[in-house]
Design an enzyme around this catalytic site. Structure first.
Site, PDB file in Angstrom:
ATOM      1  CE  LYS A  15      -2.398  -0.263   3.639  1.00  0.00           C
ATOM      2  NZ  LYS A  15      -1.930   0.817   4.525  1.00  0.00           N
ATOM      3  NE  ARG A  91      -4.553   0.920  10.089  1.00  0.00           N
ATOM      4  CZ  ARG A  91      -3.387   1.329   9.580  1.00  0.00           C
ATOM      5  NH1 ARG A  91      -3.247   2.532   9.106  1.00  0.00           N
ATOM      6  NH2 ARG A  91      -2.387   0.492   9.540  1.00  0.00           N
ATOM      7  NE  ARG A 125       7.084  -3.276   6.391  1.00  0.00           N
ATOM      8  CZ  ARG A 125       5.857  -2.762   6.379  1.00  0.00           C
ATOM      9  NH1 ARG A 125       5.268  -2.451   5.235  1.00  0.00           N
ATOM     10  NH2 ARG A 125       5.207  -2.595   7.510  1.00  0.00           N
ATOM     11  NE  ARG A 157       6.239  -0.048  10.024  1.00  0.00           N
ATOM     12  CZ  ARG A 157       5.100   0.293   9.432  1.00  0.00           C
ATOM     13  NH1 ARG A 157       5.123   0.761   8.190  1.00  0.00           N
ATOM     14  NH2 ARG A 157       3.952   0.181  10.056  1.00  0.00           N
ATOM     15  NE  ARG A 168       1.496  -3.159  11.787  1.00  0.00           N
ATOM     16  CZ  ARG A 168       2.524  -3.432  10.983  1.00  0.00           C
ATOM     17  NH1 ARG A 168       3.421  -4.341  11.308  1.00  0.00           N
ATOM     18  NH2 ARG A 168       2.637  -2.802   9.846  1.00  0.00           N
TER      19      ARG A 168
HETATM   20  P1  AMP Z   1       0.702   2.045   9.000  1.00  0.00           P
HETATM   21  O1  AMP Z   1       2.051   2.570   8.675  1.00  0.00           O
HETATM   22  O2  AMP Z   1      -0.383   2.620   8.126  1.00  0.00           O
HETATM   23  O3  AMP Z   1       0.656   0.535   9.051  1.00  0.00           O
HETATM   24  O4  AMP Z   1       0.348   2.560  10.475  1.00  0.00           O
HETATM   25  C1  AMP Z   1       1.178   2.234  11.580  1.00  0.00           C
HETATM   26  C2  AMP Z   1       0.381   2.320  12.870  1.00  0.00           C
HETATM   27  O5  AMP Z   1      -0.114   3.658  13.074  1.00  0.00           O
HETATM   28  C3  AMP Z   1      -0.856   1.441  12.952  1.00  0.00           C
HETATM   29  O6  AMP Z   1      -0.564   0.099  13.296  1.00  0.00           O
HETATM   30  C4  AMP Z   1      -1.658   2.159  14.039  1.00  0.00           C
HETATM   31  O7  AMP Z   1      -1.105   1.930  15.334  1.00  0.00           O
HETATM   32  C5  AMP Z   1      -1.406   3.634  13.692  1.00  0.00           C
HETATM   33  N1  AMP Z   1      -2.393   4.135  12.711  1.00  0.00           N
HETATM   34  C6  AMP Z   1      -2.137   4.588  11.451  1.00  0.00           C
HETATM   35  N2  AMP Z   1      -3.266   4.982  10.840  1.00  0.00           N
HETATM   36  C7  AMP Z   1      -4.268   4.785  11.734  1.00  0.00           C
HETATM   37  C8  AMP Z   1      -5.682   4.989  11.695  1.00  0.00           C
HETATM   38  N3  AMP Z   1      -6.290   5.457  10.600  1.00  0.00           N
HETATM   39  N4  AMP Z   1      -6.400   4.666  12.805  1.00  0.00           N
HETATM   40  C9  AMP Z   1      -5.811   4.188  13.919  1.00  0.00           C
HETATM   41  N5  AMP Z   1      -4.482   3.964  14.025  1.00  0.00           N
HETATM   42  C10 AMP Z   1      -3.708   4.267  12.945  1.00  0.00           C
END
Ligand code: AMP
Length: 214
Positions: A15, A91, A125, A157, A168
């Site tokens: 993504k 989300r 990753r 990460r 997740r």
């Molecule tokens: P990502 O890089 O998009 O996988 O986001 C990393 C982390 O940020 C997620 O696992 C959540 O802890 C937090 N996060 C990012 N976007 C959201 C969202 N829209 N709602 C809630 N938590 C978020």
């Protein structure tokens, strides 16, 4: 034309990579809530300190907080003039409905990659801690763990640990799959096969988007 797109996909579906490409292709700002939160963590703001615990455990931040983050970002001129390429938001059903309450969305795209494939991708990753470029243990940078793009350190990460990955992916099935349905119910969703080389996937995405919004 300002396009308003949302990209869904399991963690590790590609993504982030595809959002950057689509953002360039359509000239719409790439808005990654995950990147915004990681920046706040790196800056050590009080909000960042709060967000860190959620991110590292793989839990979602509360909807009210995320709505504040996105509303603030939507107030910037680039979104008003050029639309958006949303990556990582919405989300949950609450976030999806709130988003549709504050803006029209042209299309949501579900980048479809099966769970067993993303599990393997996430555990191998590696990312540049400075610019976010993505590598893997199978495709490392030319000089071991120095980013080819910016010279930053390439790391794993904090939320790519087995426990956080499981949390997740569970949150994705429980909270995000129903959020995708919100767009499907409004005939605003297309699904695209996310398997294959990144350039093939982006070509597929562009065809699907252009067909759906033409
Ligand atoms: P990502 O890089 O998009 O996988 O986001 C990393 C982390 O940020 C997620 O696992 C959540 O802890 C937090 N996060 C990012 N976007 C959201 C969202 N829209 N709602 C809630 N938590 C978020």
């Amino acid at each position: 034309m300002a396009i308003k797109l949302v990209l869904f996909g399991r963690q590790g579906a590609g993504k982030g990579t595809q959002s950057v490409l689509l953002s360039k292709h359509y000239g719409a700002p790439h808005i990654s809530t995950g990147d915004m939160l990681r920046e706040a963590v790196a800056e050590g703001t009080s909000f960042g300190i709060q967000a860190k615990t959620f991110i590292e455990s793989g839990a979602l931040l509360p909807d009210e907080i995320m709505l504040g983050v996105i509303t603030e970002r939507f107030g910037h001129d680039d979104v008003r003039s050029d639309g958006f390429m949303l990556d990582g938001f919405p989300r949950t059903v609450g976030q999806a409905e709130a988003l549709l309450g504050i803006t029209a969305v042209d299309l949501a795209v579900n980048l479809d990659v099966p769970q067993d494939v993303v599990l393997e991708r996430l555990s191998s990753r590696r990312v540049c801690g400075n610019c976010g470029a993505i590598y893997s243990t199978a495709v490392p940078p030319t000089v071991p763990w120095v980013c080819d793009v910016c010279g930053g350190e390439v790391i794993q990460r904090a939320d790519d640990t087995p426990e956080a990955i499981t949390a997740r992916l569970e949150a994705y099935e429980r909270d995000t799959v129903p959020a995708i349905a919100v767009f499907a119910e409004r005939a605003l969703l297309v699904s695209v096969d996310g398997l294959g080389r990144p350039e093939d996937v982006s070509a597929r995405l562009i065809v699907a988007i252009d067909t759906a919004i033409s």
